[in-house]
Design an enzyme around this catalytic site. Structure first.
Site, PDB file in Angstrom:
ATOM      1  N   ARG A 177      74.419  18.238  38.667  1.00  0.00           N
ATOM      2  CA  ARG A 177      74.982  17.176  37.969  1.00  0.00           C
ATOM      3  C   ARG A 177      75.904  17.560  36.874  1.00  0.00           C
ATOM      4  O   ARG A 177      75.666  18.710  36.424  1.00  0.00           O
ATOM      5  CB  ARG A 177      73.927  16.123  37.625  1.00  0.00           C
ATOM      6  CG  ARG A 177      73.252  15.527  38.768  1.00  0.00           C
ATOM      7  CD  ARG A 177      72.248  14.408  38.159  1.00  0.00           C
ATOM      8  NE  ARG A 177      71.264  14.929  37.307  1.00  0.00           N
ATOM      9  CZ  ARG A 177      71.000  14.983  35.878  1.00  0.00           C
ATOM     10  NH1 ARG A 177      72.268  14.408  35.163  1.00  0.00           N
ATOM     11  NH2 ARG A 177      70.161  15.571  35.333  1.00  0.00           N
TER      12      ARG A 177
ATOM     13  N   LYS B 218      72.080   9.446  41.391  1.00  0.00           N
ATOM     14  CA  LYS B 218      71.864   9.270  40.101  1.00  0.00           C
ATOM     15  C   LYS B 218      72.610   8.221  39.627  1.00  0.00           C
ATOM     16  O   LYS B 218      72.236   7.455  38.648  1.00  0.00           O
ATOM     17  CB  LYS B 218      71.691  10.372  39.386  1.00  0.00           C
ATOM     18  CG  LYS B 218      70.810  11.390  39.503  1.00  0.00           C
ATOM     19  CD  LYS B 218      69.258  10.858  39.302  1.00  0.00           C
ATOM     20  CE  LYS B 218      68.226  11.801  39.679  1.00  0.00           C
ATOM     21  NZ  LYS B 218      66.869  11.150  39.359  1.00  0.00           N
TER      22      LYS B 218
ATOM     23  N   SER C  83      63.843  16.566  36.499  1.00  0.00           N
ATOM     24  CA  SER C  83      63.738  17.329  37.636  1.00  0.00           C
ATOM     25  C   SER C  83      63.204  18.783  37.199  1.00  0.00           C
ATOM     26  O   SER C  83      63.288  19.350  36.227  1.00  0.00           O
ATOM     27  CB  SER C  83      65.106  17.831  37.887  1.00  0.00           C
ATOM     28  OG  SER C  83      66.031  16.418  38.267  1.00  0.00           O
TER      29      SER C  83
ATOM     30  N   LYS D 146      57.675  16.145  40.098  1.00  0.00           N
ATOM     31  CA  LYS D 146      57.441  14.647  40.629  1.00  0.00           C
ATOM     32  C   LYS D 146      57.427  14.514  42.139  1.00  0.00           C
ATOM     33  O   LYS D 146      56.593  14.032  42.560  1.00  0.00           O
ATOM     34  CB  LYS D 146      58.573  13.898  40.081  1.00  0.00           C
ATOM     35  CG  LYS D 146      58.574  13.546  38.732  1.00  0.00           C
ATOM     36  CD  LYS D 146      59.438  12.484  38.338  1.00  0.00           C
ATOM     37  CE  LYS D 146      60.797  12.454  39.028  1.00  0.00           C
ATOM     38  NZ  LYS D 146      61.739  13.571  38.691  1.00  0.00           N
ATOM     39  N   THR D 147      58.272  15.260  42.850  1.00  0.00           N
ATOM     40  CA  THR D 147      58.466  15.303  44.119  1.00  0.00           C
ATOM     41  C   THR D 147      57.512  15.919  44.967  1.00  0.00           C
ATOM     42  O   THR D 147      56.505  15.608  45.835  1.00  0.00           O
ATOM     43  CB  THR D 147      59.873  15.771  44.783  1.00  0.00           C
ATOM     44  OG1 THR D 147      60.844  15.077  44.215  1.00  0.00           O
ATOM     45  CG2 THR D 147      59.843  15.917  46.148  1.00  0.00           C
TER      46      THR D 147
ATOM     47  N   ASP E 198      60.857   9.626  43.367  1.00  0.00           N
ATOM     48  CA  ASP E 198      61.940   9.739  42.000  1.00  0.00           C
ATOM     49  C   ASP E 198      62.124   8.482  41.152  1.00  0.00           C
ATOM     50  O   ASP E 198      62.182   8.663  40.076  1.00  0.00           O
ATOM     51  CB  ASP E 198      63.168  10.544  42.567  1.00  0.00           C
ATOM     52  CG  ASP E 198      64.064  11.074  41.432  1.00  0.00           C
ATOM     53  OD1 ASP E 198      63.150  11.669  40.520  1.00  0.00           O
ATOM     54  OD2 ASP E 198      65.035  11.025  41.299  1.00  0.00           O
TER      55      ASP E 198
ATOM     56  N   ARG F 171      68.563  21.956  47.616  1.00  0.00           N
ATOM     57  CA  ARG F 171      67.957  20.811  47.753  1.00  0.00           C
ATOM     58  C   ARG F 171      67.643  20.330  49.369  1.00  0.00           C
ATOM     59  O   ARG F 171      68.694  20.971  50.108  1.00  0.00           O
ATOM     60  CB  ARG F 171      68.726  19.747  46.949  1.00  0.00           C
ATOM     61  CG  ARG F 171      68.731  19.825  45.594  1.00  0.00           C
ATOM     62  CD  ARG F 171      67.507  19.211  44.919  1.00  0.00           C
ATOM     63  NE  ARG F 171      67.580  19.210  43.542  1.00  0.00           N
ATOM     64  CZ  ARG F 171      66.855  18.236  42.503  1.00  0.00           C
ATOM     65  NH1 ARG F 171      65.827  17.675  43.110  1.00  0.00           N
ATOM     66  NH2 ARG F 171      66.740  18.734  41.366  1.00  0.00           N
TER      67      ARG F 171
END
Length: 574
Positions: free
Chosen positions: A77, A240, A277, A281-282, A296, A361
């Site tokens: 990002r 996002k 990130s 979490k994932t 997420d 990713r």
């Protein structure tokens, strides 16, 4: 069998067929030239594979069947290039970040006007329209455009209709996976979208346009219900962007939007995992013993939790079947692998190779996880888990939080940026991100924090701080907490073991550390005991992190209660 249709040849006249409703909408509202550009709405996964492989250089299929795509120069990002349009319907709500003047307003009602700042940088409506026209002009030069219509939010009462317009099949397959896919009937009755994304990321912004600081621009206009992307082909900008939109719309509907993952146990107990990130979490929400609600982005309404997305976006660096089998096995036909390196002959992906980026990713539909809970909704959470990645090795792997500590650490949002998650981050950097997601917040953090505190109190949830970062020393001298120990800690939380454990108080931060947890070495649970350097080095590092917490929280002190302020770390004065 060869295809029976006759492919359209660039430059030849378009067939004289009636325009679809979607084509007419794009022509009338957006200015898309439907007589020049082929428009494909919600193509199937095989068609998107064919389109990407035919028209997008470098695209291949991995040995597991995933589409391997590449986002060019931008592999993360670009938060410094995010813009929100200053317009009359939303400008009084946007979170400012001008510290001296913000304190004047923090105790005033939410109707006050805030000054804008680094997180939500404003542009004028005129500049937005210049960028929008630039994007549409570029899209009109392409031979083909793809449209995906889908939903954000699994609760039908709150879901939003999202339309994505892009020139790359890779981007559409990505959003096909990340949004909630409509049924044929829902697609037929889709109607006017609530928000539209124009992705012209293959074409740069004009850096001489007012308000532009580079050739990348990611701009959101709440009045027009539109988002425009220029100069970045990184697909995560779309994901996002939708999250930012939901962060604005949901609290206005009385629903708390959260940067969190969520899963559900066999008895219906829901856990929420907050974190930026790279904090886990994932990975941690993909638990074979619990149903995955989402990895997420979630919302907490008066009836419980619902996922915003229809898929998962997992980091792939160092991925293995042994460590993360659910995620590893989800990478198959229909998934999108981003910026990975693979063998030229076998097409086997080397997940340890960070030659292109550490932010490799994979985007896949949530139903690719065997124990995903569909539809992705759950009851009110029983456990609230704040995840952090401490690069200094001074926070415990797990601690139980009081209600005041929950608010303090939620507003603080301490973690360490991991290389690759943002453009330009090449080594671990300590950071504070309000609500564990400041880059995506639109309203003031206290708005989200107050809603969370009320819901925790109303539903009697337990709260925990889990450090998935370094133990035994700082980054570069020690290792991150092994995933197997973090999972054992979570098992102890979900079984109720830690709720009834014996605790000792961790100095400076005042955190309650369990003295034991099944499957975890006792010495690992206490940072001082696990430290491999000298006691003085530990104390210096601990005090340094505590001081950073205090300096950061001074921003919010005027609005915090005495109880929350008392939850701050106490730095010993030499």
């Amino acid at each position: 069998m060869p295809p029976t249709f006759t492919p359209y040849r660039p430059g030849s006249p378009r067939p004289l067929t009636p325009h679809t409703k979607v084509e007419e909408e794009l022509h009338d509202v957006a200015g898309i030239d439907y007589d020049r550009v082929i428009i494909k709405r919600n193509p199937s996964v095989p068609v998107l594979y064919e389109e990407a492989l035919t028209h997008e250089a470098g695209t291949v299929v991995s040995s597991a069947g995933a589409l391997c795509s590449y986002s060019g120069k931008k592999t993360g990002r670009s938060p410094k290039d995010k813009r929100i349009v200053e317009e009359e319907t939303s400008k009084d709500d946007i979170w400012n970040f001008d510290l001296p003047r913000r304190r004047e307003y923090m105790v005033v009602a939410w109707t006050v006007r805030y000054i804008w700042g680094p997180v939500n940088t404003k542009i004028s409506e005129r500049v937005f329209m210049i960028n929008r026209e630039r994007a549409v002009d570029y899209l009109n030069t392409t031979e083909r455009l793809y449209v995906f219509d889908g939903f954000a939010g699994w609760d039908p009462k709150y879901r939003k209709k999202i339309r994505v317009v892009a020139s790359r099949a890779y981007h559409i397959l990505f959003m096909h996976n990340m949004l909630i896919r409509p049924t044929e009937e829902e697609l037929e009755d889709f109607g006017t979208p609530d928000f539209t994304i124009f992705n012209a990321g293959s074409f740069p912004a004009n850096r001489y346009t007012t308000g532009m600081t580079s050739t990348t621009s990611v701009a959101i206009n709440f009045k027009r219900h539109e988002m425009v992307i220029l100069g970045s082909e990184y697909a995560g900008e779309m994901k996002k962007g939708v999250f930012t939109v939901m962060h604005y719309l949901m609290p206005k509907a009385g629903v708390l939007s959260l940067h969190s993952s969520a899963n559900e146990g066999p008895n219906g107990d829901v856990s929420l995992f907050f974190g930026l990130s790279g904090t886990g979490k994932t990975t941690l929400s993909a638990d074979p013993n619990r149903g995955l609600i989402g990895d997420d982005e979630h919302c907490w309404s008066d009836t419980g939790i619902f996922n915003i997305e229809g898929g998962c976006y997992a980091k792939c660096i160092d991925l293995s079947a042994e460590k993360e089998p659910d995620i590893f096995n989800a990478i198959r036909f229909g998934s999108v692998l981003e910026n990975v390196v693979l063998d030229e002959d076998t097409r086997v992906v080397d997940y340890t190779d960070d030659g292109l980026t550490e932010n490799t990713r994979c985007a896949y539909p949530i139903n690719f996880i065997p124990n995903a809970k569909l539809p992705c909704l759950g009851g009110h959470p029983k456990n609230i888990i704040l995840l952090t990645c401490d690069a200094f090795g001074v926070l415990p792997p797990v601690s139980k939080l009081t209600s005041a500590q929950v608010m303090y650490h939620f507003i603080s949002g301490y973690t360490t940026k991991i290389p690759g998650t943002e453009d330009g981050v090449v080594e671990p950097q300590a950071t504070f991100s309000a609500c564990f997601g400041a880059p995506f917040l639109v309203l003031h953090p206290q708005k989200y924090a107050s809603m969370l505190a009320e819901k925790i109190q109303n539903h009697k949830a337990d709260a925990w701080l889990i450090n998935t970062g370094w133990v035994g020393g700082k980054a570069g001298t020690a290792k991150r907490c092994p995933l197997k120990y973090t999972r054992a800690i979570l098992d102890a939380i979900h079984s109720g073991e830690l709720a009834n454990a014996n605790y000792e108080t961790f100095e400076v931060f005042g955190l309650q550390i369990p003295t034991s947890a099944t499957g975890v070495p006792d010495e690992l649970l206490h940072p001082r005991k696990a430290w491999q350097g000298s006691p003085s080095e530990f104390q210096d590092s601990l005090n340094a992190v505590a001081q950073m917490f205090n300096e950061n929280f001074s921003t919010y002190a005027d609005q915090a209660t005495a109880e929350v302020l008392a939850a701050a770390p106490k730095v010993a004065v030499a």
